[in-house]
Design a protein around this motif. Sequence first.
Motif, short mmCIF file in Angstrom:
data_model
loop_
_atom_site.label_atom_id
_atom_site.label_comp_id
_atom_site.label_asym_id
_atom_site.label_seq_id
_atom_site.Cartn_x
_atom_site.Cartn_y
_atom_site.Cartn_z
N ILE A 139 0.86 -1.18 0.00
CA ILE A 139 0.00 0.00 0.00
C ILE A 139 0.89 1.23 0.00
CG2 ILE A 139 -1.92 1.18 1.12
CD1 ILE A 139 -2.52 -1.75 0.39
N VAL A 140 0.75 2.09 -0.99
CA VAL A 140 1.48 3.36 -1.02
C VAL A 140 0.49 4.46 -0.68
CG1 VAL A 140 2.80 5.00 -2.42
CG2 VAL A 140 3.14 2.54 -2.73
N ARG A 141 0.68 5.07 0.50
CA ARG A 141 -0.21 6.13 0.96
C ARG A 141 0.45 7.48 0.73
NH1 ARG A 141 -2.59 4.44 6.90
NH2 ARG A 141 -4.34 3.15 6.18
N ALA A 142 -0.22 8.34 -0.01
CA ALA A 142 0.33 9.67 -0.35
C ALA A 142 -0.48 10.77 0.31
CB ALA A 142 0.32 9.86 -1.87
N THR A 143 0.18 11.90 0.52
CA THR A 143 -0.52 13.11 0.95
C THR A 143 -1.27 13.69 -0.25
OG1 THR A 143 1.50 14.40 0.56
CG2 THR A 143 1.08 13.64 2.82
N GLN A 144 -1.92 14.83 -0.05
CA GLN A 144 -2.75 15.42 -1.12
C GLN A 144 -1.87 15.92 -2.27
OE1 GLN A 144 -3.45 15.86 2.28
NE2 GLN A 144 -5.00 14.30 1.89
N PHE A 145 -2.41 15.86 -3.46
CA PHE A 145 -1.68 16.29 -4.65
C PHE A 145 -1.66 17.82 -4.74
CE2 PHE A 145 -3.34 12.27 -6.98
CZ PHE A 145 -2.46 11.48 -6.27
N HIS A 146 -0.64 18.34 -5.44
CA HIS A 146 -0.61 19.77 -5.75
C HIS A 146 -1.91 20.19 -6.44
CE1 HIS A 146 3.48 20.05 -4.51
NE2 HIS A 146 4.03 19.53 -5.58
N ASN A 147 -2.42 19.32 -7.31
CA ASN A 147 -3.64 19.64 -8.07
C ASN A 147 -4.81 19.96 -7.14
OD1 ASN A 147 -1.90 17.46 -9.24
ND2 ASN A 147 -3.11 17.87 -11.08
N LEU A 148 -4.91 19.23 -6.02
CA LEU A 148 -6.04 19.44 -5.13
C LEU A 148 -5.97 20.81 -4.47
CD1 LEU A 148 -7.75 17.01 -2.74
CD2 LEU A 148 -6.92 19.17 -1.81
N VAL A 149 -4.79 21.17 -3.94
CA VAL A 149 -4.65 22.47 -3.27
C VAL A 149 -4.87 23.60 -4.26
CG1 VAL A 149 -3.08 23.95 -1.99
CG2 VAL A 149 -3.08 21.48 -1.57
N ALA A 150 -4.24 23.50 -5.42
CA ALA A 150 -4.42 24.54 -6.44
C ALA A 150 -5.86 24.61 -6.90
CB ALA A 150 -3.49 24.28 -7.63
N GLY A 151 -6.53 23.45 -6.96
CA GLY A 151 -7.92 23.42 -7.40
C GLY A 151 -8.83 24.20 -6.47
N VAL A 152 -8.55 24.15 -5.15
CA VAL A 152 -9.33 24.94 -4.19
C VAL A 152 -9.17 26.42 -4.48
CG1 VAL A 152 -9.57 25.56 -1.76
CG2 VAL A 152 -9.23 23.17 -2.41
N PHE A 153 -7.93 26.84 -4.72
CA PHE A 153 -7.67 28.25 -5.02
C PHE A 153 -8.24 28.65 -6.38
CE2 PHE A 153 -3.62 27.67 -2.32
CZ PHE A 153 -4.32 27.94 -1.14
N ASP A 154 -8.12 27.78 -7.36
CA ASP A 154 -8.66 28.07 -8.70
C ASP A 154 -10.17 28.29 -8.63
OD1 ASP A 154 -6.13 27.72 -9.80
OD2 ASP A 154 -6.52 25.68 -10.49
N ALA A 155 -10.85 27.40 -7.88
CA ALA A 155 -12.30 27.50 -7.78
C ALA A 155 -12.72 28.79 -7.09
CB ALA A 155 -12.86 26.29 -7.03
N GLY A 156 -12.04 29.13 -6.00
CA GLY A 156 -12.37 30.38 -5.31
C GLY A 156 -12.10 31.60 -6.15
N GLY A 157 -11.04 31.53 -6.96
CA GLY A 157 -10.69 32.67 -7.80
C GLY A 157 -11.77 33.05 -8.79
N LYS A 158 -12.61 32.10 -9.13
CA LYS A 158 -13.69 32.40 -10.08
C LYS A 158 -14.69 33.40 -9.51
CE LYS A 158 -13.36 27.92 -12.43
NZ LYS A 158 -14.03 26.64 -12.74
#
Length: 262
Positions: A139-158
């Motif tokens: 099992i390879v467990r990863a933290t959140q992707f860059h895409n997820l964090v940026a996606g939150v900011f991208d969505a708010g920027g709209k």
Amino acid sequence: MVRIVVIGGTGLVGHHVVDECVRRGHQTRSISRHLPTHHSSRRVAGAEYIAADVTTGEGLTDALLESDVLIDVLDGRFGKGQRALDDGALNLLAAAREAGVRRAVVLSIVNADRAAFSYYRAKVRQEKIYQNSAVPSVIVRATQFHNLVAGVFDAGGKVGLLPVLKGAAFQPISVQDVAGALADAATHEPAPTGVINIGGPHVLAMAELARIYRDVTGTTSRQVNVPLPGALGKFFTSGDNLAPDSPVDGISFEDWLRHRAT
């Protein structure tokens, strides 16, 4: 050379895993429900592409024949997709046994078992299916992707806002670095626990990530602190989403944003 099959090989993570395995000289096969077109950006030269359906099991055994390792990066965040993680894992592992696959690697989330959140619970069920399988699994467990964090900011920027979750920190990691860790797990001696945690190179408060986002993108959106109630909020504000002892010396959030902008 290792013979590797990537399940979900045309998805967000999958096509990077296929690319990484091909680059390392492994015989690489991508399995997905639909084949990518020859001109698709998610088709990697040197890989073999086969259509099969993990939810029904149709075509899986043939797709896994003459393979050493399967890497499962399937995702399913909602409803039927979450249920398909269970069915997919069971069907994949049954086909893997029949085909003689020697190892399975599955992507999951750091500390998913500490979150009372439906998607994370679905990932834990998927993990347990692999851990209880006759096919040795990692099992390879990863933290959140860059895409997820940026996606939150991208969505708010709209709407002119830059939302920052109050009290939250992240250790974002690039999909490319996750792909490298999965390829390592497919070919290296497995961890004694069968679980590998990986995180991005830096643990940063979300406010600091917002500052980096503003500097790179030039946005004039107004930063707002927002509470995140419930189980998900508790998970992120407690630090359970982090893997500070397991950083990957890879692509930082700032470098990822700058590359995205080019």
